[in-house]
Scaffold this active site. Structure first.
Site, PDB file in Angstrom:
ATOM      1  N   LYS A 292       0.811  -1.224   0.000  1.00 40.29           N
ATOM      2  CA  LYS A 292       0.000   0.000   0.000  1.00 40.29           C
ATOM      3  C   LYS A 292       0.847   1.278   0.000  1.00 40.29           C
ATOM      4  O   LYS A 292       0.482   2.272  -0.629  1.00 40.29           O
ATOM      5  CB  LYS A 292      -0.942   0.017   1.199  1.00 40.29           C
ATOM      6  CG  LYS A 292      -2.082  -0.967   1.044  1.00 40.29           C
ATOM      7  CD  LYS A 292      -3.022  -0.940   2.221  1.00 40.29           C
ATOM      8  CE  LYS A 292      -4.094  -1.994   2.012  1.00 40.29           C
ATOM      9  NZ  LYS A 292      -5.000  -2.120   3.127  1.00 40.29           N
ATOM     10  N   ASP A 328      -9.981   2.278   2.358  1.00 35.45           N
ATOM     11  CA  ASP A 328      -9.974   1.697   3.714  1.00 35.45           C
ATOM     12  C   ASP A 328     -10.575   2.699   4.704  1.00 35.45           C
ATOM     13  O   ASP A 328     -11.200   2.315   5.695  1.00 35.45           O
ATOM     14  CB  ASP A 328      -8.548   1.370   4.162  1.00 35.45           C
ATOM     15  CG  ASP A 328      -8.030   0.080   3.540  1.00 35.45           C
ATOM     16  OD1 ASP A 328      -8.854  -0.722   3.065  1.00 35.45           O
ATOM     17  OD2 ASP A 328      -6.802  -0.107   3.516  1.00 35.45           O
ATOM     18  N   GLY A 352       0.634  -1.981  14.772  1.00 39.17           N
ATOM     19  CA  GLY A 352       1.072  -2.091  13.375  1.00 39.17           C
ATOM     20  C   GLY A 352       1.332  -0.707  12.814  1.00 39.17           C
ATOM     21  O   GLY A 352       0.765   0.287  13.311  1.00 39.17           O
ATOM     22  N   GLY A 354       1.775  -0.169   9.124  1.00 37.72           N
ATOM     23  CA  GLY A 354       1.774  -0.254   7.662  1.00 37.72           C
ATOM     24  C   GLY A 354       0.636   0.570   7.077  1.00 37.72           C
ATOM     25  O   GLY A 354       0.145   1.527   7.696  1.00 37.72           O
ATOM     26  N   GLY A 355       0.196   0.170   5.881  1.00 34.41           N
ATOM     27  CA  GLY A 355      -0.835   0.915   5.164  1.00 34.41           C
ATOM     28  C   GLY A 355      -2.162   0.951   5.908  1.00 34.41           C
ATOM     29  O   GLY A 355      -2.802   2.001   6.014  1.00 34.41           O
ATOM     30  N   ALA A 356      -2.606  -0.184   6.442  1.00 31.09           N
ATOM     31  CA  ALA A 356      -3.893  -0.221   7.133  1.00 31.09           C
ATOM     32  C   ALA A 356      -3.837   0.606   8.418  1.00 31.09           C
ATOM     33  O   ALA A 356      -4.814   1.261   8.806  1.00 31.09           O
ATOM     34  CB  ALA A 356      -4.269  -1.665   7.452  1.00 31.09           C
TER      35      ALA A 356
END
Ligand code: NAP
Length: 497
Positions: A292, A328, A352, A354-356
């Site tokens: 992402k 998202d 986390g 990252g992208g999410a």
């Protein structure tokens, strides 16, 4: 030029050929391929070829695929040549010859004239580079009326090399066919028309003659009607249920199309790769783990959602530019609203970076929550946190159990079905104080982390509704149509383990 849709028939008898060819033409095939190497008794009774030709009520290709090139025929050169000459005389519209095994025969049959077209085929045993594909295709086109090459595809990068070679070759004014084998090669079949391939091979339900052939009805629809090709770029993609979900979305608004999970190792996730997909006929792409943030860098233009998160999960092309969005955001926002999870002035923790996680931070922040991000790379957590005025916290401190959170979001793949992380949970310490626990992982619907959280008395929410929300928004971006989200959810739910 209109790509000819060919149904491969792997029948053992003439009666089978007659039955299957009828079905194939009824399903939209423009021609059938008679795989002579599957006919039982042909070597001792070559007149079966005349019977087979008569049994097919439409254009037909005669193919005697050798075991060297992935077929069943083990005939020696002379017996092979005799059968192929007999097929030529039987009046098949096309005859498939192997560039290497049949080199002399191709020249001889071409010299005979007549209306039968020769196809010179070459099958690579390992994934071929773009350069190798172009060179073999050139040689095959020199040898016969139509040059044809096929190559195994272990991942979508190999299939993109096939598409790219086709797009380049289509400018040369030669008749050619090209295809990638295996599930990851399917994009070359879905996009065969736009790629300029003269022929595309498909199968009757459950009877593929080669790995990755699409069902004849679907393949015909993809070539003949206005249809959509969508894909999911990720690595891995096996856990995803986006294919059945997005294909349900297509059906819900009466559109034709296909959605292909594309396994793209990090080294192949380049702008050239994404451009090749759009040049080959893709309308839209989703992006998932771990691409992402890379997609955000590749896109030539960004919607506000992607700009504000630094991650892209939906890509389309507008006026020749690759455009990135982040649906998202809307997916998670809808999930939080539907579950009535209060955010204002609440303490939230995102696990986390990252992208999410970026999308989760933005939604939590916009909802009025205080945002803390934790990840095993503390530096990454700090960077993601800064983007939403939050703060980063090393994983050991966030999970020590001494801090209390109102809302915890798992934005890591921990717990994902079929991965080495399947049996793991988020650090138990982040669940002290009974926060609402939201797991973005949706496969399985109840993760180990959710089980742990429930044991600790937390309210838990899985990622399925977010998946549907982000998918529906992506679908709207690509098609301008609003799909039936209930049908999407039901299709995704059915596909979950
Ligand atoms: P990503 O960009 O690759 O980020 C993954 C994050 O998880 C990274 O910070 C990574 O840390 C961390 N991580 C990976 N394995 C870990 C482990 N064993 N222990 C601790 N941290 C670990 O992926 P993403 O796109 O953000 O997606 C993350 C998850 O959310 C995926 O499972 C995805 O399917 C899910 N998701 C669901 C939805 C939905 O609609 N429900 C939407 C988006 C995402 P490192 O950098 O140290 O590797």
């Amino acid at each position: 030029m209109m790509t000819l849709v060919v149904a491969s028939l792997v029948e053992r008898s003439i009666a089978g050929v007659a039955r299957s060819s009828k079905k194939a033409f009824a399903a939209g095939a423009g021609a059938v391929e008679l795989r002579m190497d599957h006919l039982v008794g042909l070597a001792s009774k070559p007149s079966m070829l005349d019977e087979a030709r008569e049994a097919v009520d439409g254009p037909a290709i005669a193919t005697l695929r050798s075991s060297r090139e992935g077929g069943r025929s083990r005939l020696k050169r002379q017996s092979r040549a005799r059968l192929l000459e007999r097929a030529f005389e039987a009046g098949f519209e096309y005859i498939d010859l192997e560039l290497t095994a049949d080199s002399g025969l191709i020249t001889r049959l071409r010299g005979k004239g007549g209306s039968t077209k020769t196809i010179a085929s070459y099958h690579f045993r390992r994934p071929a580079t773009r350069h190798e594909l172009l060179s073999r295709l050139g040689a095959a086109c020199e040898a016969a009326d139509i040059g044809k090459v096929a190559t195994p595809c272990e991942h979508a990068g190999h299939a993109a090399a096939v598409a790219s070679a086709a797009l380049e070759f289509s400018g040369r004014g030669r008749e050619f066919a090209i295809m990638g084998m295996g599930a990851q090669g399917q994009l070359t079949r879905a996009c065969a028309g736009k790629m300029g391939s003269e022929l595309v091979y498909a199968c009757l339900p459950g009877a593929p003659a080669a790995p990755g052939q699409l069902d004849i009805t679907l393949q015909s629809a993809l070539i003949e009607k206005d249809s959509f090709v969508f894909g999911l770029i990720g690595h891995p993609v096996a856990h995803s249920v986006s294919k059945p979900m997005q294909e349900a979305a297509l059906r819900s608004v009466n559109l034709n199309g296909i959605y292909l999970p594309l396994d793209v190792p990090p080294a192949h996730m380049t702008k050239e790769f994404v451009s090749t997909l759009f040049d080959s006929g893709f309308t839209g792409l989703n992006v998932t783990i771990p691409h992402k943030e890379r997609a955000h860098r590749i896109c030539e233009s960004l919607g506000a959602s992607a700009e504000s998160t630094g991650a892209v999960n939906t890509v389309h092309r507008r006026r020749g530019r690759i455009v990135g969005e982040n649906t998202d955001l809307i997916g998670l926002k809808k999930l939080l609203e539907s579950q009535k999870i209060p955010l204002r002035n609440r303490k939230s923790l995102v696990v986390g970076a990252g992208g999410a996680a970026r999308a989760a931070c933005r939604v939590l922040r916009d909802g009025g929550a205080e945002v803390t991000v934790t990840a095993r790379k503390a530096g990454r957590a700090a960077v993601v946190a800064r983007a939403c005025d939050g703060r980063g916290l090393p994983l050991d401190r966030a999970s020590s159990g001494s801090r209390r959170w109102d809302v915890v979001v798992n934005a890591t793949p921990i717990g994902t079905w079929g991965s080495t992380l399947q049996d793991l949970t988020v650090p138990p310490g982040v669940l002290e104080g009974r926060p609402v626990f939201i797991d973005l992982v949706y496969n399985p619907p109840v993760t180990e982390s959710m089980r742990l959280a429930r044991r600790k008395g937390c309210e838990t929410v899985g990622g399925l509704d977010m998946l549907v929300g982000q998918g529906a928004e992506a679908f709207r971006t690509w098609t301008g149509r609003s799909p039936d989200e209930k049908r999407m959810r039901a299709a995704a739910r059915r596909a979950l383990r």
